[in-house]
Design an enzyme around this catalytic site. Structure first.
Site, mmCIF file in Angstrom:
data_model
loop_
_atom_site.group_PDB
_atom_site.id
_atom_site.type_symbol
_atom_site.label_atom_id
_atom_site.label_comp_id
_atom_site.label_asym_id
_atom_site.label_seq_id
_atom_site.Cartn_x
_atom_site.Cartn_y
_atom_site.Cartn_z
ATOM 1 N N ILE A 1 -0.117 55.804 15.749
ATOM 2 C CA ILE A 1 -0.269 54.760 14.736
ATOM 3 C C ILE A 1 -0.034 55.331 13.333
ATOM 4 O O ILE A 1 0.640 54.715 12.502
ATOM 5 C CB ILE A 1 -1.679 54.134 14.848
ATOM 6 N N ASN B 1 -7.044 57.355 9.220
ATOM 7 C CA ASN B 1 -6.512 56.976 10.532
ATOM 8 C C ASN B 1 -6.878 57.973 11.629
ATOM 9 O O ASN B 1 -7.105 57.563 12.773
ATOM 10 C CB ASN B 1 -4.980 56.842 10.420
ATOM 11 N N SER C 1 -11.440 50.290 15.507
ATOM 12 C CA SER C 1 -11.150 50.067 16.938
ATOM 13 C C SER C 1 -11.899 48.836 17.429
ATOM 14 O O SER C 1 -12.998 48.535 16.957
ATOM 15 C CB SER C 1 -11.602 51.269 17.756
ATOM 16 N N GLN D 1 -17.617 49.835 25.239
ATOM 17 C CA GLN D 1 -16.681 50.308 26.268
ATOM 18 C C GLN D 1 -17.411 51.008 27.398
ATOM 19 O O GLN D 1 -16.995 50.972 28.544
ATOM 20 C CB GLN D 1 -15.649 51.247 25.628
ATOM 21 N N TYR E 1 -17.874 57.754 19.690
ATOM 22 C CA TYR E 1 -16.719 57.012 19.156
ATOM 23 C C TYR E 1 -17.130 55.587 18.786
ATOM 24 O O TYR E 1 -16.744 55.075 17.729
ATOM 25 C CB TYR E 1 -15.632 57.009 20.227
ATOM 26 N N LYS F 1 -16.873 54.042 15.064
ATOM 27 C CA LYS F 1 -16.025 52.892 14.741
ATOM 28 C C LYS F 1 -16.869 51.701 14.257
ATOM 29 O O LYS F 1 -16.403 50.922 13.422
ATOM 30 C CB LYS F 1 -15.159 52.510 15.941
ATOM 31 N N GLU G 1 -5.167 47.847 22.036
ATOM 32 C CA GLU G 1 -4.340 48.597 22.983
ATOM 33 C C GLU G 1 -2.975 48.809 22.339
ATOM 34 O O GLU G 1 -2.089 47.966 22.452
ATOM 35 C CB GLU G 1 -4.187 47.809 24.300
ATOM 36 N N THR H 1 0.590 54.752 22.080
ATOM 37 C CA THR H 1 0.737 55.966 21.264
ATOM 38 C C THR H 1 0.693 57.186 22.196
ATOM 39 O O THR H 1 0.329 57.050 23.371
ATOM 40 C CB THR H 1 -0.436 56.107 20.264
#
Ligand code: NAP
Length: 264
Positions: free
Chosen positions: A19, A91, A141, A148, A154, A158, A186, A189
């Site tokens: 990205i 990023n 995200s 998740q 993570y 986020k 999704e 990358t």
């Protein structure tokens, strides 16, 4: 449409791959100058020479953003090279699967990989951003709002990226600095490809995930992510701040009956 980005200086983290690379290439196409911070050297140097030969500036800075000193140095090197900073794009990050079982030290490590450098970079760039009435864009995200499982560090990072986007947007409005977040779900990358390649049937796994994305039953491209970032970086979005924008083909917000099975 002229986006008014010619000559603007953007400091981008993780701009050599995925990205970030999409963002760097799109900003360069709009006439911006780039400082690109990454750990590994080869891709960053290759991008720099590719654009040098076209008369464009894509200055590679080597550094591991987990070290706060690398964030301070990245800002200093950008200012040394270009004399200003107009845009900061946070990023770099990785879904590193640090779950509840991993323990507090691993959790802190995940925050270092995914959160602390977002704050540090903006902290060190603040004087320059005030001078330029600049722009901050945080890449977040879907995990910040969906959960998740197995990735506490993570997810926490986020989630905080969304909160900090609103917090900074308010803090910095008086200086004319805009702050927004762009959230992939999704996006295809190298990182994603690497994850899929570890699965027993990568092609089937890719198809299965693509099928969950209502718009086109395909992954978002890095260029589609970059287009939103470039717009938010430009004066064409001059009254947009504090926004959390999903570029995900409808993955995160559509009713599950449409994401769980193909549309007819
Ligand atoms: P990627 O393909 O792995 O690219 C990440 C880039 O960031 C690499 O160039 C990497 O450089 C750099 N980087 C990572 N950690 C760094 C560090 N500590 N210091 C310096 N550079 C670092 O990842 P991506 O998929 O493009 O992801 C970019 C962002 O989008 C991340 O914040 C990620 O969480 C978010 N995101 C992506 C998806 C998706 O579907 N792809 C979904 C949700 C969120 P080196 O290899 O040199 O370290």
């Amino acid at each position: 449409m002229d986006l008014g980005l010619t000559g603007k200086v953007a400091l981008v983290t993780g701009g050599s791959k995925g990205i970030g690379e999409g963002i760097v290439r799109s900003l360069l196409a709009e006439g911006a100058k780039i400082a690109n911070v990454n750990r590994s050297t080869a891709e960053g140097e290759a991008l720099q020479s590719e654009y040098e030969s076209l008369g464009k500036e894509c200055f590679f800075i080597r550094g591991d953003l987990c070290a706060t000193e690398a964030c301070r140095a990245a800002v200093a090197k950008t200012v040394d090279r270009f004399g200003r900073i107009d845009i900061v794009i946070n990023n770099a990050g990785v879904n590193d699967g640090v779950g509840l079982d991993a323990g507090p030290e691993a959790f802190v490590g995940s925050l270092e990989r995914n959160l602390i450098h977002y704050y540090a970079l903006v902290h060190y760039a603040l004087d320059e951003l005030k001078k330029s009435q600049g722009v901050i864009i945080n890449i977040g995200s879907k995990v910040s709002v969906t959960g998740q499982g197995g990735t506490s560090g993570y997810a926490a990072a986020k989630g905080a990226v969304n909160s900090l986007t609103r917090e900074w947007a308010l803090d910095l409005a008086e200086f004319g600095i805009r702050v927004n977040a762009v959230l992939p779900a999704e996006t295809w990358t190298p990182l994603y490809s690497h994850i899929i390649d570890t699965m027993p049937d990568p092609a089937a796994a890719k198809r299965e995930i693509a099928n969950l994305i209502p718009l086109g039953r395909r992954f978002t491209t890095k260029e589609e992510l970059a287009d939103m970032v470039v717009f938010l970086a430009s004066p064409r979005s001059s009254h947009t701040t504090g926004q959390i924008i999903f570029v995900d083909g409808g993955y995160t917000h559509f009713d599950r009956k449409y994401t769980n099975q193909p549309m007819s």
